[in-house]
Scaffold this active site. Structure first.
Site, mmCIF file in Angstrom:
data_model
loop_
_atom_site.group_PDB
_atom_site.id
_atom_site.type_symbol
_atom_site.label_atom_id
_atom_site.label_comp_id
_atom_site.label_asym_id
_atom_site.label_seq_id
_atom_site.Cartn_x
_atom_site.Cartn_y
_atom_site.Cartn_z
ATOM 1 N N ASP A 119 -6.341 1.802 10.282
ATOM 2 C CA ASP A 119 -7.307 2.897 10.310
ATOM 3 C C ASP A 119 -8.044 3.077 8.991
ATOM 4 O O ASP A 119 -8.496 4.173 8.657
ATOM 5 C CB ASP A 119 -6.567 4.200 10.657
ATOM 6 C CG ASP A 119 -5.302 4.370 9.828
ATOM 7 O OD1 ASP A 119 -5.236 3.788 8.725
ATOM 8 O OD2 ASP A 119 -4.381 5.073 10.275
ATOM 9 N N GLU A 141 -2.218 -2.467 15.656
ATOM 10 C CA GLU A 141 -1.727 -1.095 15.421
ATOM 11 C C GLU A 141 -2.698 -0.080 16.036
ATOM 12 O O GLU A 141 -3.144 0.881 15.396
ATOM 13 C CB GLU A 141 -1.521 -0.814 13.929
ATOM 14 C CG GLU A 141 -0.666 0.413 13.662
ATOM 15 C CD GLU A 141 -0.456 0.674 12.174
ATOM 16 O OE1 GLU A 141 0.526 0.161 11.617
ATOM 17 O OE2 GLU A 141 -1.273 1.392 11.588
ATOM 18 N N GLU A 155 -8.508 8.765 8.246
ATOM 19 C CA GLU A 155 -7.921 7.734 9.113
ATOM 20 C C GLU A 155 -7.910 8.096 10.603
ATOM 21 O O GLU A 155 -8.090 7.226 11.458
ATOM 22 C CB GLU A 155 -6.501 7.402 8.656
ATOM 23 C CG GLU A 155 -6.406 6.669 7.316
ATOM 24 C CD GLU A 155 -6.477 7.587 6.107
ATOM 25 O OE1 GLU A 155 -6.607 8.815 6.297
ATOM 26 O OE2 GLU A 155 -6.409 7.096 4.961
ATOM 27 N N HIS A 301 -0.322 9.170 -1.696
ATOM 28 C CA HIS A 301 -1.706 8.749 -1.951
ATOM 29 C C HIS A 301 -2.743 9.342 -1.007
ATOM 30 O O HIS A 301 -3.928 9.073 -1.148
ATOM 31 C CB HIS A 301 -1.806 7.221 -1.878
ATOM 32 C CG HIS A 301 -1.668 6.676 -0.483
ATOM 33 N ND1 HIS A 301 -2.709 6.655 0.399
ATOM 34 C CD2 HIS A 301 -0.615 6.144 0.169
ATOM 35 C CE1 HIS A 301 -2.291 6.119 1.554
ATOM 36 N NE2 HIS A 301 -1.030 5.802 1.433
ATOM 37 N N ARG A 303 -5.601 11.199 0.916
ATOM 38 C CA ARG A 303 -6.761 11.982 0.476
ATOM 39 C C ARG A 303 -6.649 13.454 0.864
ATOM 40 O O ARG A 303 -7.064 14.331 0.102
ATOM 41 C CB ARG A 303 -8.049 11.414 1.105
ATOM 42 C CG ARG A 303 -8.634 10.281 0.300
ATOM 43 C CD ARG A 303 -9.780 9.611 1.039
ATOM 44 N NE ARG A 303 -9.951 8.264 0.521
ATOM 45 C CZ ARG A 303 -10.873 7.898 -0.343
ATOM 46 N NH1 ARG A 303 -11.749 8.762 -0.771
ATOM 47 N NH2 ARG A 303 -10.944 6.658 -0.771
ATOM 48 N N HIS A 334 0.046 5.127 -7.151
ATOM 49 C CA HIS A 334 -1.137 4.516 -6.539
ATOM 50 C C HIS A 334 -2.286 4.475 -7.556
ATOM 51 O O HIS A 334 -2.391 5.358 -8.400
ATOM 52 C CB HIS A 334 -1.525 5.363 -5.323
ATOM 53 C CG HIS A 334 -2.471 4.716 -4.375
ATOM 54 N ND1 HIS A 334 -3.795 4.554 -4.670
ATOM 55 C CD2 HIS A 334 -2.285 4.207 -3.133
ATOM 56 C CE1 HIS A 334 -4.401 3.965 -3.656
ATOM 57 N NE2 HIS A 334 -3.497 3.739 -2.704
HETATM 58 C C1 UD1 Z 1 -6.833 3.460 1.282
HETATM 59 C C2 UD1 Z 1 -7.084 3.816 2.744
HETATM 60 C C3 UD1 Z 1 -5.858 4.474 3.347
HETATM 61 C C4 UD1 Z 1 -4.619 3.633 3.119
HETATM 62 C C5 UD1 Z 1 -4.481 3.303 1.645
HETATM 63 C C6 UD1 Z 1 -3.323 2.362 1.424
HETATM 64 C C7 UD1 Z 1 -9.337 4.489 3.445
HETATM 65 C C8 UD1 Z 1 -10.354 5.550 3.448
HETATM 66 N N1 UD1 Z 1 -8.193 4.761 2.825
HETATM 67 O O1 UD1 Z 1 -6.692 4.662 0.558
HETATM 68 O O2 UD1 Z 1 -6.055 4.662 4.735
HETATM 69 O O3 UD1 Z 1 -3.496 4.353 3.559
HETATM 70 O O4 UD1 Z 1 -5.675 2.669 1.179
HETATM 71 O O5 UD1 Z 1 -2.942 2.365 0.078
HETATM 72 O O6 UD1 Z 1 -9.563 3.424 3.974
HETATM 73 N N2 UD1 Z 1 -7.999 1.483 -6.696
HETATM 74 C C9 UD1 Z 1 -7.936 0.526 -7.706
HETATM 75 N N3 UD1 Z 1 -7.402 -0.696 -7.412
HETATM 76 C C10 UD1 Z 1 -6.886 -0.992 -6.191
HETATM 77 C C11 UD1 Z 1 -6.927 -0.009 -5.184
HETATM 78 C C12 UD1 Z 1 -7.501 1.213 -5.452
HETATM 79 O O7 UD1 Z 1 -8.364 0.745 -8.815
HETATM 80 O O8 UD1 Z 1 -6.397 -2.105 -5.995
HETATM 81 C C13 UD1 Z 1 -8.618 2.792 -6.989
HETATM 82 C C14 UD1 Z 1 -10.142 2.722 -7.103
HETATM 83 O O9 UD1 Z 1 -10.588 3.627 -8.061
HETATM 84 C C15 UD1 Z 1 -10.598 3.170 -5.713
HETATM 85 C C16 UD1 Z 1 -9.560 4.226 -5.408
HETATM 86 O O10 UD1 Z 1 -8.335 3.708 -5.928
HETATM 87 O O11 UD1 Z 1 -11.919 3.654 -5.683
HETATM 88 C C17 UD1 Z 1 -9.411 4.618 -3.967
HETATM 89 O O12 UD1 Z 1 -9.213 3.493 -3.131
HETATM 90 P P1 UD1 Z 1 -9.518 3.647 -1.536
HETATM 91 O O13 UD1 Z 1 -9.223 2.361 -0.887
HETATM 92 O O14 UD1 Z 1 -10.854 4.236 -1.305
HETATM 93 O O15 UD1 Z 1 -8.520 4.769 -1.081
HETATM 94 P P2 UD1 Z 1 -6.947 4.764 -1.000
HETATM 95 O O16 UD1 Z 1 -6.516 6.124 -1.377
HETATM 96 O O17 UD1 Z 1 -6.416 3.594 -1.709
HETATM 97 N N1 UDP Z 2 4.445 -0.712 -0.973
HETATM 98 C C1 UDP Z 2 4.666 -1.687 -1.941
HETATM 99 N N2 UDP Z 2 4.644 -1.332 -3.267
HETATM 100 C C2 UDP Z 2 4.443 -0.051 -3.668
HETATM 101 C C3 UDP Z 2 4.223 0.949 -2.673
HETATM 102 C C4 UDP Z 2 4.215 0.570 -1.337
HETATM 103 O O1 UDP Z 2 4.893 -2.856 -1.627
HETATM 104 O O2 UDP Z 2 4.452 0.205 -4.878
HETATM 105 C C5 UDP Z 2 4.387 -1.133 0.449
HETATM 106 C C6 UDP Z 2 5.281 -0.386 1.416
HETATM 107 O O3 UDP Z 2 6.531 -1.020 1.560
HETATM 108 C C7 UDP Z 2 4.470 -0.407 2.702
HETATM 109 C C8 UDP Z 2 3.030 -0.422 2.238
HETATM 110 O O4 UDP Z 2 3.057 -0.835 0.883
HETATM 111 O O5 UDP Z 2 4.668 -1.605 3.427
HETATM 112 C C9 UDP Z 2 2.432 0.935 2.396
HETATM 113 O O6 UDP Z 2 1.243 1.035 1.692
HETATM 114 P P1 UDP Z 2 0.513 2.414 1.479
HETATM 115 O O7 UDP Z 2 1.499 3.509 1.400
HETATM 116 O O8 UDP Z 2 -0.413 2.205 0.352
HETATM 117 O O9 UDP Z 2 -0.384 2.551 2.785
HETATM 118 P P2 UDP Z 2 -0.157 3.268 4.200
HETATM 119 O O10 UDP Z 2 0.969 2.609 4.883
HETATM 120 O O11 UDP Z 2 0.070 4.722 3.952
HETATM 121 O O12 UDP Z 2 -1.462 3.052 4.879
#
Ligand code: UD1
Ligand code: UDP
Length: 464
Positions: A119, A141, A155, A301, A303, A334
């Site tokens: 999602d 999923e 999501e 993490h 939003r 995160h």
């Molecule tokens: C995203 C997904 C969420 C998922 C999560 C898993 C959306 C809207 N959100 O949320 O559904 O559960 O990923 O972790 O699709 N950033 C970095 N490096 C990275 C990743 C993120 O610097 O490798 C920072 C950046 O500033 C980026 C911010 O995190 O702009 C937010 O990343 P984003 O993918 O928009 O949202 P997540 O909270 O990671």
């Molecule tokens: N995870 C990981 N390292 C971390 C935190 C999470 O490998 O430091 C793994 C965790 O086991 C799970 C996945 O990342 O499989 C979940 O990711 P996240 O919580 O970012 O996303 P969500 O599942 O909420 O979309």
């Protein structure tokens, strides 16, 4: 493979944007790439369908540093990288960048199927781009729902939109199938496959056995460094250094030079975060982790929790370690700057709270197995917990995974600090009871570890 059979191969374009998408799609890619011979198991001999796919992996680059170690662990080599991530990205702009990048990739590849997972905004935008080019969409999923538009945000709406665009819905559980049926999805297009996270976890548990051996060997050889977890140190701002690099962007370019960047850096103990906010200064060794009597693993993490929710989560963590002297927290923070700002300002420098950089999957699974309790708002971790028999307090107001609660392994707390603390303290006492702990490890309601294989088989029939 001769030219003719190569031409017959069905082309499947797999989209990966974030950390959980890499984890949950790795088993599907593995199954799609299996040689045909490996498919003819006794029970399935009537359906020798495999080995006919040409799999193309497209990273949107929604996450960067947070996916690279995962690609490496699963041995995935992306063909495209849209590199869309920018610090603190806005959802609308992210959607636009993925849509624009996907247009070019789809035009160049013309796949038979596009596969998206979950999602995320990457999954939603990639599915929309495929719809515009009348390319068939498979949703891994499918059917998770809270029926609350803003929880989780964005999501819940992302996955509903994807369901409207999807041709084959791969539902992880019967409940997910029911959700889709209730929305009018045709039953013949829904397949209950199990969740591929169980497949991924099994793949990693095998690796982690080998890793445990490696840790022992390294320790014996005095090479402890590679088994260290990096603790977050001072922020760049605090040290007066300039803010992190700006993200480079490109769209639709064939990924000729995917380098993996800092891939695997966290394993080496010298991880530098991509948000540019933090740099490693201290380390937390596995030997030190082993000495923790009550390990609480935390992730957060979402939003919808930014602001008050995340503040509540931090207050709860302080309260729990204050009350339980044997407890220590490991919190891989995160990379989202909104998460880092709150967590670091509230929890940095606190005794028995270790803020660490995001961990690679092998290390994280190792810690989940070692934990007495997990506090999280993650979706994937709720699904992994039943396989590992670790109790989970879900720090969200709603969950689309009630199966974990029904299985007696997860408890919904919201983000109210008192509720989280009450549940955590109670569970930390209960886990000492062997009967309770034994009751936690039962059959995983989310799957049996063969979801990837089922999905790859289902992509074949009736779609030529
Ligand atoms: C995203 C997904 C969420 C998922 C999560 C898993 C959306 C809207 N959100 O949320 O559904 O559960 O990923 O972790 O699709 N950033 C970095 N490096 C990275 C990743 C993120 O610097 O490798 C920072 C950046 O500033 C980026 C911010 O995190 O702009 C937010 O990343 P984003 O993918 O928009 O949202 P997540 O909270 O990671
Ligand atoms: N995870 C990981 N390292 C971390 C935190 C999470 O490998 O430091 C793994 C965790 O086991 C799970 C996945 O990342 O499989 C979940 O990711 P996240 O919580 O970012 O996303 P969500 O599942 O909420 O979309």
């Amino acid at each position: 493979m001769d030219k003719r059979s190569s031409a017959r191969k069905k082309k499947v374009l797999v989209i990966m944007g974030t950390r959980p998408e890499v984890i949950k799609l790795a088993p599907v890619v593995e199954a799609l790439n299996r040689p045909e011979k490996a498919w003819s198991r006794k029970t399935e001999s009537a359906r020798k369908t495999g080995g006919r796919f040409r799999t193309i992996i497209c990273l949107t680059g929604q996450h960067r540093e947070m996916v690279e170690p995962f690609l490496k662990i699963f041995g995935l080599k992306p063909d495209y990288d849209l590199r869309v991530m920018v610090p603190n990205q806005h959802l609308g702009e992210l959607t636009g960048r993925v849509l624009a990048g996907m247009k070019k990739v789809l035009e160049a590849e013309k796949p038979d199927w596009l596969l998206v997972q979950g999602d995320t905004t990457s999954a939603m935008a990639a599915a929309l781009a495929a719809f515009y080019q009348k390319i068939k969409i498979g949703h891994v999923e499918a059917g998770l729902r809270t029926d609350d538009k803003y929880n989780p945000f964005p999501e819940e709406i992302n996955r509903r939109l994807i369901s409207h665009l999807t041709d084959f819905h791969f539902a992880p559980t019967e409940l997910a199938r029911q959700n889709l049926l209730a929305e009018g999805v045709r039953p013949e297009n829904i397949f209950v496959t199990g969740n591929t996270v169980v497949d991924a976890l099994k793949m990693i548990l095998k690796k982690s056995g080998r890793e445990d051996k490696k840790i022992k060997e390294n320790r014996a050889a005095g090479r402890e460094k590679i088994i260290r977890i990096t603790e977050i140190g001072a922020t760049e701002q605090e040290r007066g250094e300039p803010a992190g690099r700006s993200a480079d962007r490109s769209t639709g370019q064939k990924n000729s030079g995917f380098s993996g960047g800092k891939s695997g850096a966290s394993e080496r103990g010298d991880f530098v975060s991509g948000s540019g906010l933090n740099r490693a200064e201290e380390t937390l060794s596995f030997d030190r982790v082993k000495k923790i009597k009550k390990l609480i693993l935390v992730t957060a993490h979402r939003r919808e929790s930014f602001g008050q929710g995340l503040e509540g989560i931090c207050r709860a963590i302080l309260e729990i370690v204050g009350r339980i002297k044997e407890a220590e927290v490991i919190f891989p923070v995160h990379l989202n700057p909104a998460v880092r700002k709150t967590v670091l300002s509230r929890l940095k420098g606190q005794e028995r709270i270790h803020l660490v950089e995001p961990l690679d999957y092998v290390t994280f699974v190792h810690l989940m197995r070692r934990a007495s309790l997990i506090l999280t708002d993650s979706g994937g971790i709720q699904e992994e917990a039943p396989s590992l028999g670790v109790p989970v307090v879900v720090m969200r107001e709603t969950t689309e995974r009630p199966e974990a609660i029904q299985a007696g392994v997860a408890w919904l707390a919201g983000t109210d600090p008192e509720k989280i603390t009450r549940l955590a303290v109670r569970l930390l006492k209960k886990v000492e009871d062997r009967e309770f702990r034994r009751g936690l490890s039962r059959r995983n309601p989310f799957g049996d570890g063969r979801a990837g294989l089922r999905i790859s088989r289902l992509l074949k029939p009736g779609d030529t």
